[in-house]
Design a protein around this motif. Structure first.
Motif, PDB file in Angstrom:
ATOM      1  N   ASP A  72     134.994 -21.968 114.962  1.00  0.00           N
ATOM      2  CA  ASP A  72     134.518 -22.271 116.314  1.00  0.00           C
ATOM      3  C   ASP A  72     133.002 -22.448 116.319  1.00  0.00           C
ATOM      4  OD1 ASP A  72     137.076 -22.087 117.315  1.00  0.00           O
ATOM      5  OD2 ASP A  72     136.870 -20.004 117.970  1.00  0.00           O
ATOM      6  N   LEU A  73     132.328 -21.854 115.347  1.00  0.00           N
ATOM      7  CA  LEU A  73     130.869 -21.943 115.252  1.00  0.00           C
ATOM      8  C   LEU A  73     130.494 -22.668 113.955  1.00  0.00           C
ATOM      9  CD1 LEU A  73     130.176 -18.281 116.312  1.00  0.00           C
ATOM     10  CD2 LEU A  73     129.609 -20.303 117.645  1.00  0.00           C
ATOM     11  N   PHE A  78     129.293 -23.430 107.861  1.00  0.00           N
ATOM     12  CA  PHE A  78     128.271 -23.619 106.830  1.00  0.00           C
ATOM     13  C   PHE A  78     128.217 -22.415 105.905  1.00  0.00           C
ATOM     14  CE2 PHE A  78     123.725 -23.003 105.632  1.00  0.00           C
ATOM     15  CZ  PHE A  78     123.669 -23.985 104.664  1.00  0.00           C
ATOM     16  N   PHE A  79     128.341 -21.220 106.452  1.00  0.00           N
ATOM     17  CA  PHE A  79     128.338 -19.994 105.655  1.00  0.00           C
ATOM     18  C   PHE A  79     129.476 -20.012 104.642  1.00  0.00           C
ATOM     19  CE2 PHE A  79     129.859 -15.633 105.033  1.00  0.00           C
ATOM     20  CZ  PHE A  79     128.712 -14.992 104.609  1.00  0.00           C
ATOM     21  N   VAL A  80     130.677 -20.375 105.084  1.00  0.00           N
ATOM     22  CA  VAL A  80     131.836 -20.416 104.186  1.00  0.00           C
ATOM     23  C   VAL A  80     131.639 -21.477 103.110  1.00  0.00           C
ATOM     24  CG1 VAL A  80     134.308 -20.927 104.059  1.00  0.00           C
ATOM     25  CG2 VAL A  80     133.436 -19.469 105.874  1.00  0.00           C
ATOM     26  N   ILE A  81     131.150 -22.650 103.500  1.00  0.00           N
ATOM     27  CA  ILE A  81     130.936 -23.726 102.524  1.00  0.00           C
ATOM     28  C   ILE A  81     129.851 -23.332 101.520  1.00  0.00           C
ATOM     29  CG2 ILE A  81     130.080 -26.099 102.272  1.00  0.00           C
ATOM     30  CD1 ILE A  81     131.476 -26.700 104.960  1.00  0.00           C
ATOM     31  N   ALA A  82     128.757 -22.752 101.980  1.00  0.00           N
ATOM     32  CA  ALA A  82     127.674 -22.336 101.084  1.00  0.00           C
ATOM     33  C   ALA A  82     128.149 -21.281 100.103  1.00  0.00           C
ATOM     34  CB  ALA A  82     126.488 -21.810 101.899  1.00  0.00           C
ATOM     35  N   ALA A 133     123.782 -14.588 109.888  1.00  0.00           N
ATOM     36  CA  ALA A 133     123.283 -13.302 110.387  1.00  0.00           C
ATOM     37  C   ALA A 133     122.691 -13.448 111.786  1.00  0.00           C
ATOM     38  CB  ALA A 133     122.237 -12.737 109.432  1.00  0.00           C
ATOM     39  N   ALA A 134     122.045 -14.562 112.059  1.00  0.00           N
ATOM     40  CA  ALA A 134     121.491 -14.784 113.396  1.00  0.00           C
ATOM     41  C   ALA A 134     122.608 -14.881 114.429  1.00  0.00           C
ATOM     42  CB  ALA A 134     120.647 -16.061 113.404  1.00  0.00           C
ATOM     43  N   ILE A 135     123.686 -15.568 114.093  1.00  0.00           N
ATOM     44  CA  ILE A 135     124.803 -15.699 115.028  1.00  0.00           C
ATOM     45  C   ILE A 135     125.513 -14.359 115.208  1.00  0.00           C
ATOM     46  CG2 ILE A 135     127.036 -16.818 115.412  1.00  0.00           C
ATOM     47  CD1 ILE A 135     124.604 -18.613 115.893  1.00  0.00           C
ATOM     48  N   VAL A 136     125.671 -13.600 114.135  1.00  0.00           N
ATOM     49  CA  VAL A 136     126.309 -12.282 114.243  1.00  0.00           C
ATOM     50  C   VAL A 136     125.463 -11.360 115.117  1.00  0.00           C
ATOM     51  CG1 VAL A 136     126.944 -10.210 112.936  1.00  0.00           C
ATOM     52  CG2 VAL A 136     127.650 -12.457 112.123  1.00  0.00           C
ATOM     53  N   TYR A 137     124.157 -11.450 114.970  1.00  0.00           N
ATOM     54  CA  TYR A 137     123.280 -10.639 115.813  1.00  0.00           C
ATOM     55  C   TYR A 137     123.466 -11.005 117.285  1.00  0.00           C
ATOM     56  CZ  TYR A 137     119.119  -8.787 118.030  1.00  0.00           C
ATOM     57  OH  TYR A 137     118.274  -8.119 118.884  1.00  0.00           O
TER      58      TYR A 137
END
Length: 190
Positions: A72-73, A78-82, A133-137
């Motif tokens: 959804d985000l 991008f995190f998973v692909i990286a 981490a920014a989105i989790v925050y």
């Protein structure tokens, strides 16, 4: 007189010093291999943990359900692909690391290539982990001035898994720094 005969002259090296240098280089290569395996576990585990994260809650049990998924985000995607790219690179670099453990002669060119690619992968994993981490925050704390409400009170499991996946990724960043340091030490020793 006897002590003078045993000491090597200026410009000569003792055989004990040469053997310890070979053992030291092999020890550095073994440490590099172990660190790469640890980084594979961290990045692959983070990609799996984030990629399988979803939670469904019922707002009104009879009327609607709301689902939160990692895709959804775009930042989580991008995190998973990286993490997947870095994990794949680490798996592909393991044979070279094993080659450095087995080989007795210096392999300076392959180590330099690994350091270059390790640095690129460190940048990629840093970008992915920092953005996530920014989105989790924001998911945990929200941002009143941007009208972003904290939704982790409703989606507990989702937020716990996304936070947990960041641990493996940031751990892999630290391991990558150690890999680069050990590789540069090994290059400078030869």
């Amino acid at each position: 007189m006897k002590a003078e005969a045993e000491a090597p002259e200026a410009g000569e090296t003792s055989s004990r010093h040469a053997i310890s240098a070979l053992e030291m280089n092999r020890g550095i290569s073994i440490l590099d291999l172990i660190l790469r395996i640890i980084a594979v576990v961290g990045t692959f585990g983070s990609a799996i943990a984030m990629g399988t994260t979803n939670e469904t809650i019922s707002i009104f049990p009879q009327f609607s359900q709301v689902t939160a998924e990692y895709d959804d985000l775009p930042t989580f995607t991008f995190f998973v692909i990286a993490n997947s790219i870095v994990s794949g690179y680490l798996v592909l670099s393991l044979p070279l690391s094993i080659f450095h453990v087995i080989r007795r002669t210096p392999a300076k060119k392959t180590r330099i290539i690994l350091v270059i690619f390790d640095t690129v992968m460190l940048a990629l994993i840093t970008a992915g982990a920092s953005a996530a981490a920014a989105i989790v925050y924001l998911a945990h704390e929200g941002n009143a001035s941007a009208n972003w409400l904290a939704f982790c009170q409703q989606f507990d499991s989702f937020c716990e898994r996304t936070s947990g996946s960041l641990i493996g990724s940031f751990g892999a960043m630290v391991v990558f720094i150690l890999i680069i340091i050990t590789s540069t030490v090994a290059i400078s020793r030869r």
